[in-house]
Design an enzyme around this catalytic site. Sequence first.
Site, PDB file in Angstrom:
ATOM      1  N   ILE A  33       0.931  -1.308  -0.092  1.00  0.00           N
ATOM      2  CA  ILE A  33      -0.136   0.003   0.026  1.00  0.00           C
ATOM      3  C   ILE A  33       1.063   1.070  -0.005  1.00  0.00           C
ATOM      4  CG2 ILE A  33      -0.309   0.492   2.324  1.00  0.00           C
ATOM      5  CD1 ILE A  33      -3.286   0.693   1.843  1.00  0.00           C
ATOM      6  N   ASN A  89      12.165  -7.534   6.552  1.00  0.00           N
ATOM      7  CA  ASN A  89      12.254  -6.666   7.760  1.00  0.00           C
ATOM      8  C   ASN A  89      12.141  -7.587   8.971  1.00  0.00           C
ATOM      9  OD1 ASN A  89      13.127  -4.514   6.160  1.00  0.00           O
ATOM     10  ND2 ASN A  89      11.059  -3.953   6.073  1.00  0.00           N
ATOM     11  N   GLN A  96      10.552  -3.737  10.787  1.00  0.00           N
ATOM     12  CA  GLN A  96       9.413  -4.367  10.594  1.00  0.00           C
ATOM     13  C   GLN A  96       8.288  -3.780  11.285  1.00  0.00           C
ATOM     14  OE1 GLN A  96       9.496  -8.516  12.260  1.00  0.00           O
ATOM     15  NE2 GLN A  96       7.530  -8.888  11.185  1.00  0.00           N
ATOM     16  N   SER A  97       7.077  -3.599  10.362  1.00  0.00           N
ATOM     17  CA  SER A  97       5.666  -3.001  11.160  1.00  0.00           C
ATOM     18  C   SER A  97       4.605  -3.834  11.088  1.00  0.00           C
ATOM     19  CB  SER A  97       5.599  -1.471  10.066  1.00  0.00           C
ATOM     20  OG  SER A  97       5.189  -2.053   8.909  1.00  0.00           O
ATOM     21  N   HIS A 102       6.706 -11.595   6.025  1.00  0.00           N
ATOM     22  CA  HIS A 102       6.458 -11.114   4.627  1.00  0.00           C
ATOM     23  C   HIS A 102       7.832 -10.751   3.817  1.00  0.00           C
ATOM     24  CE1 HIS A 102       6.246  -7.628   7.382  1.00  0.00           C
ATOM     25  NE2 HIS A 102       6.733  -6.946   6.249  1.00  0.00           N
ATOM     26  N   LEU A 103       7.710 -11.256   2.744  1.00  0.00           N
ATOM     27  CA  LEU A 103       8.946 -10.857   1.790  1.00  0.00           C
ATOM     28  C   LEU A 103       8.508  -9.601   0.861  1.00  0.00           C
ATOM     29  CD1 LEU A 103      10.243 -14.296   0.475  1.00  0.00           C
ATOM     30  CD2 LEU A 103      10.905 -12.995   2.432  1.00  0.00           C
TER      31      LEU A 103
HETATM   32  P1  DGP Z   1       7.599  -4.016   6.902  1.00  0.00           P
HETATM   33  O1  DGP Z   1       7.747  -2.684   7.546  1.00  0.00           O
HETATM   34  O2  DGP Z   1       8.672  -4.743   6.632  1.00  0.00           O
HETATM   35  O3  DGP Z   1       6.714  -4.630   8.309  1.00  0.00           O
HETATM   36  O4  DGP Z   1       6.445  -3.813   5.966  1.00  0.00           O
HETATM   37  C1  DGP Z   1       5.133  -3.664   6.006  1.00  0.00           C
HETATM   38  C2  DGP Z   1       4.308  -3.204   4.887  1.00  0.00           C
HETATM   39  O5  DGP Z   1       3.117  -3.348   4.705  1.00  0.00           O
HETATM   40  C3  DGP Z   1       4.649  -2.001   4.550  1.00  0.00           C
HETATM   41  O6  DGP Z   1       5.603  -1.512   3.471  1.00  0.00           O
HETATM   42  C4  DGP Z   1       3.424  -1.066   4.175  1.00  0.00           C
HETATM   43  C5  DGP Z   1       2.498  -2.544   3.984  1.00  0.00           C
HETATM   44  N1  DGP Z   1       1.062  -2.417   4.565  1.00  0.00           N
HETATM   45  C6  DGP Z   1       0.768  -2.175   5.822  1.00  0.00           C
HETATM   46  N2  DGP Z   1      -0.540  -2.309   5.944  1.00  0.00           N
HETATM   47  C7  DGP Z   1      -0.931  -2.661   4.590  1.00  0.00           C
HETATM   48  C8  DGP Z   1      -2.312  -2.898   4.185  1.00  0.00           C
HETATM   49  O7  DGP Z   1      -3.381  -2.762   4.770  1.00  0.00           O
HETATM   50  N3  DGP Z   1      -2.433  -3.139   2.647  1.00  0.00           N
HETATM   51  C9  DGP Z   1      -1.234  -3.514   1.831  1.00  0.00           C
HETATM   52  N4  DGP Z   1      -1.366  -3.736   0.806  1.00  0.00           N
HETATM   53  N5  DGP Z   1      -0.103  -3.158   2.422  1.00  0.00           N
HETATM   54  C10 DGP Z   1       0.224  -2.772   3.784  1.00  0.00           C
END
Ligand code: DGP
Length: 116
Positions: A33, A89, A96-97, A102-103
Site C-alpha cells: 500500500i 524486515n 518491521q511494522s 513477509h518478503l
Molecule cells: P514492514 O515494514 O517490513 O513490516 O512492511 C510492512 C509493509 O506492509 C509496509 O511496506 C506497508 C505494508 N502495508 C501495511 N498495511 C497494509 C495494507 O493494509 N495493505 C497493503 N497492501 N499493504 C500494507
Amino acid sequence: MSPSKTIFEKIIDREIPADIVYENEHCLAFHDIQPQAPVHVLVIPKRRIENVANLTDADQALAGKLLLAARDVAQKLDLVDQGYRVVANCGIDGGQSVDHLHLHVLGGRQMKWPPG
Ligand code: DGP
C-alpha cells in the site's frame, strides 16, 4: 505474538481489500500500500509466523515455498531481466511494522546499497 489478527491475516481472509497478484495453497502476494519502487509486492505465508526470527526447523518447507513464491511473483511481473530485490524486515531495528512474516519484492528501478 498478539492473538488478534494482523492486517495481513485480514487480507488473507478477504476481510479487507488488497491488490492480489499471486496466490497458491501456502502463500499470498499483493501490492504494498506504500510502494517504495515502481513494483513493490509483499509475499506472505497464509499461516501466521511473526517474522524470520520465529521460523522453526519445522517451517523449512514453508520458508522455501515463500522464497519460490517471490521468484514466481518476479517472473509474473516481468522483473527477471532487469533484476529485483527481495527483503525481509525483522523486528525493531529491521524496521518491521506488521507482525506477519513477509518478503518485499521490489523492482522497476535501480536499488541502492546499503539500504537506509
Ligand atoms: P514492514 O515494514 O517490513 O513490516 O512492511 C510492512 C509493509 O506492509 C509496509 O511496506 C506497508 C505494508 N502495508 C501495511 N498495511 C497494509 C495494507 O493494509 N495493505 C497493503 N497492501 N499493504 C500494507
